[in-house]
Design a protein around this motif. Sequence first.
Motif, PDB file in Angstrom:
ATOM      1  N   THR A 298      18.187  16.839  -6.060  1.00 10.03           N
ATOM      2  CA  THR A 298      19.277  16.092  -5.416  1.00 10.03           C
ATOM      3  C   THR A 298      19.342  16.356  -3.914  1.00 10.03           C
ATOM      4  O   THR A 298      20.231  15.839  -3.233  1.00 10.03           O
ATOM      5  CB  THR A 298      20.631  16.467  -6.059  1.00 10.03           C
ATOM      6  OG1 THR A 298      20.812  17.894  -5.968  1.00 10.03           O
ATOM      7  CG2 THR A 298      20.687  16.050  -7.512  1.00 10.03           C
ATOM      8  N   THR A 299      18.426  17.153  -3.391  1.00  9.60           N
ATOM      9  CA  THR A 299      18.399  17.447  -1.949  1.00  9.60           C
ATOM     10  C   THR A 299      18.277  16.158  -1.136  1.00  9.60           C
ATOM     11  O   THR A 299      17.478  15.286  -1.462  1.00  9.60           O
ATOM     12  CB  THR A 299      17.213  18.376  -1.619  1.00  9.60           C
ATOM     13  OG1 THR A 299      17.340  19.583  -2.367  1.00  9.60           O
ATOM     14  CG2 THR A 299      17.181  18.718  -0.137  1.00  9.60           C
ATOM     15  N   SER A 300      19.044  16.078  -0.079  1.00  6.23           N
ATOM     16  CA  SER A 300      19.035  14.872   0.758  1.00  6.23           C
ATOM     17  C   SER A 300      17.796  14.825   1.647  1.00  6.23           C
ATOM     18  O   SER A 300      17.061  15.804   1.777  1.00  6.23           O
ATOM     19  CB  SER A 300      20.289  14.836   1.638  1.00  6.23           C
ATOM     20  OG  SER A 300      20.250  15.894   2.583  1.00  6.23           O
TER      21      SER A 300
ATOM     22  N   ARG B  62       9.861  27.957  -1.356  1.00  7.74           N
ATOM     23  CA  ARG B  62      11.080  27.155  -1.361  1.00  7.74           C
ATOM     24  C   ARG B  62      11.064  26.212  -2.556  1.00  7.74           C
ATOM     25  O   ARG B  62      10.065  25.545  -2.830  1.00  7.74           O
ATOM     26  CB  ARG B  62      11.199  26.341  -0.073  1.00  7.74           C
ATOM     27  CG  ARG B  62      11.140  27.172   1.201  1.00  7.74           C
ATOM     28  CD  ARG B  62      12.311  28.108   1.342  1.00  7.74           C
ATOM     29  NE  ARG B  62      13.582  27.402   1.425  1.00  7.74           N
ATOM     30  CZ  ARG B  62      14.748  28.007   1.611  1.00  7.74           C
ATOM     31  NH1 ARG B  62      14.795  29.336   1.711  1.00  7.74           N
ATOM     32  NH2 ARG B  62      15.864  27.310   1.675  1.00  7.74           N
TER      33      ARG B  62
ATOM     34  N   GLY C 103      18.206  17.413   4.315  1.00  2.45           N
ATOM     35  CA  GLY C 103      18.008  18.750   3.771  1.00  2.45           C
ATOM     36  C   GLY C 103      16.541  19.073   3.581  1.00  2.45           C
ATOM     37  O   GLY C 103      16.116  20.227   3.743  1.00  2.45           O
ATOM     38  N   LEU C 104      15.746  18.068   3.242  1.00  2.00           N
ATOM     39  CA  LEU C 104      14.324  18.290   2.988  1.00  2.00           C
ATOM     40  C   LEU C 104      13.515  18.286   4.277  1.00  2.00           C
ATOM     41  O   LEU C 104      12.673  19.178   4.496  1.00  2.00           O
ATOM     42  CB  LEU C 104      13.799  17.210   2.045  1.00  2.00           C
ATOM     43  CG  LEU C 104      12.409  17.428   1.430  1.00  2.00           C
ATOM     44  CD1 LEU C 104      12.384  18.670   0.563  1.00  2.00           C
ATOM     45  CD2 LEU C 104      11.989  16.213   0.623  1.00  2.00           C
TER      46      LEU C 104
ATOM     47  N   PRO D  47      13.698  23.535  -3.604  1.00  3.22           N
ATOM     48  CA  PRO D  47      14.937  22.761  -3.517  1.00  3.22           C
ATOM     49  C   PRO D  47      15.163  21.906  -4.759  1.00  3.22           C
ATOM     50  O   PRO D  47      14.214  21.474  -5.410  1.00  3.22           O
ATOM     51  CB  PRO D  47      14.727  21.888  -2.278  1.00  3.22           C
ATOM     52  CG  PRO D  47      13.242  21.736  -2.184  1.00  3.22           C
ATOM     53  CD  PRO D  47      12.671  23.024  -2.674  1.00  3.22           C
ATOM     54  N   HIS D  48      16.432  21.665  -5.069  1.00  6.66           N
ATOM     55  CA  HIS D  48      16.792  20.810  -6.208  1.00  6.66           C
ATOM     56  C   HIS D  48      16.475  19.359  -5.883  1.00  6.66           C
ATOM     57  O   HIS D  48      16.446  18.955  -4.717  1.00  6.66           O
ATOM     58  CB  HIS D  48      18.283  20.972  -6.522  1.00  6.66           C
ATOM     59  CG  HIS D  48      18.685  20.392  -7.839  1.00  6.66           C
ATOM     60  ND1 HIS D  48      19.272  19.147  -7.948  1.00  6.66           N
ATOM     61  CD2 HIS D  48      18.576  20.874  -9.105  1.00  6.66           C
ATOM     62  CE1 HIS D  48      19.524  18.890  -9.224  1.00  6.66           C
ATOM     63  NE2 HIS D  48      19.103  19.919  -9.945  1.00  6.66           N
TER      64      HIS D  48
ATOM     65  N   GLY E 232      14.509  21.786   8.116  1.00  6.71           N
ATOM     66  CA  GLY E 232      14.733  21.467   6.716  1.00  6.71           C
ATOM     67  C   GLY E 232      13.846  22.322   5.825  1.00  6.71           C
ATOM     68  O   GLY E 232      13.198  23.269   6.282  1.00  6.71           O
ATOM     69  N   GLU E 233      13.782  21.969   4.550  1.00  6.51           N
ATOM     70  CA  GLU E 233      13.002  22.757   3.595  1.00  6.51           C
ATOM     71  C   GLU E 233      11.507  22.765   3.937  1.00  6.51           C
ATOM     72  O   GLU E 233      10.824  23.749   3.699  1.00  6.51           O
ATOM     73  CB  GLU E 233      13.209  22.205   2.173  1.00  6.51           C
ATOM     74  CG  GLU E 233      14.591  22.443   1.603  1.00  6.51           C
ATOM     75  CD  GLU E 233      14.870  23.913   1.325  1.00  6.51           C
ATOM     76  OE1 GLU E 233      13.908  24.669   1.118  1.00  6.51           O
ATOM     77  OE2 GLU E 233      16.054  24.291   1.316  1.00  6.51           O
TER      78      GLU E 233
END
Length: 514
Positions: free
Chosen positions: A280-282, A275, A285-286, A277-278, A296-297
């Motif tokens: 900017t992931t909240s 994974r 989201g993480l 994630p960018h 989440g991620e």
Amino acid sequence: MFAKVLSGAVVGLDGVPVEVETDILGGLPAFNIVGLPDKAVGESRERVRSALKNISKDLFPDKKLTVNLAPGDLPKEGSGFDLPIAISILLANKQLSTKAAEDIKDSIFLGELSLDGTLRHTKGVLPVVLIARKIGIKRFFLPEKNALEAAVVSGIEIYPCRDLKQIFLHLSGVKLIKPAKTISYKKYLHEEEYDFDMRDIKGQEFVKRAMEVAVAGGHNILLKGPPGAGKTLIAKTIPSILPPLTFNEAIEVTKIYSISGLLEKNSLIVIRPFRNPHHTTSHIGLIGGSTTPKPGEVSLAHRGVLFLDEFPEFPRQALEALRQPLEDGHVVVSRAKQRVQFPSRFMLVAALNPCPCGFYGDANNKCICSYREILKYQKRVSGPMLDRIDIHVDVPQVLASKIVSDDENLAESSARIRKRVIGARKRQERRFKDRKIITNSEMTSRQLKEFAKIEEDARSVLKEALIRLSLSARSYHKVIKIAQTIADLQDSNSIQREHVLEALQYRPKMVNRE
């Protein structure tokens, strides 16, 4: 006229049996669903009504219908209750025979209906199949597109269904559905082609060795260096040296992806997740969350890799929330409605620049940042967070002579490195047999005393390092875990002096303190 059909819901990561009760009463036509349904379940009324009428106009009764999803205090969500609601209506309306009613008692139904009665792909099937087998259910009726996902579970008959009419004919005894065959886990395994190979990385032998050690023991690793040094490329080669998932690990990971609705093309996850994630992931989201908690991620990376590029650019709140999953291997999400726990045993790979411009400490490029800017940038990641990362590696700029070199024989391929990693993982598998842990990085301090056999000269080096480097208790234990992994890579039965010395090279020269 009353009928009851068994279905299932997903709470957190586990399936829970749900009884779908239907009662047909006299009075004006109405269709009510009770039992804490969400909006998607409430909309089942129109999908079920249309699906039944498209088979035959006589199948849907023009009377007052009440559908109860029990237990009543458990929130129900998703569209998977369409099929069991439709079957319970057919049963309550006496459209199915007595024999069919007996068969339904030992069956479970799950699936979303289209308006024409076609069954759509439904998320969360695998956890429900597992709980159905556990409580002794004999048959499971589900959408055809979910059949491969469920077929890996033995001990229960899986009936892949194309549409509602096909199930109606099967239960009526007109045309039987052939159950799917159980698929062996070995049939899911195949040779994977990777976009990136360790052979393609020019130079950076020390960094590649550190990455091999990290993957072999499941250790978290931090890559620090200027832009263009190859941090991201090295991280993206990790999948090519990761060992395959075991069957139990594959089931764990697939359950997470199933409830997240990410199994459209995959029937079973057999490759360790990677994974990325960018930044900017909240926070949600993480880590996971929402009103109804979702993974989440950190959970989607379970038993795999979570790569956080531009590490300091992630929200501070999100980075600090990583502490618990890194330490405990799970994340607890508490909300007003429910409290769930998701597994999150992942290998963290973080990459960062030493300063905002990226060239602080670089011999070939001048840094344009002020001391205050550098200090502020480095403090975006707290000391306690950095202390939870096992391996810290400086990634220098690659020499021009290495870049233009065409000799690929000097660099090891991912296949050779992967072979050593698999060998080290097998040693850990034998060591931790009948334990809940799988890799060296998961060992507790008590388990370190039990499993880590340290030679006397290696112990002397550890004592000296503890004093000179002012290691914390956590850092001291991490050095031993890394040394154990290095010993496993060399097929050694004990931790020797050279293993400890190499492990100490992977500790940070200085940790930022707030």
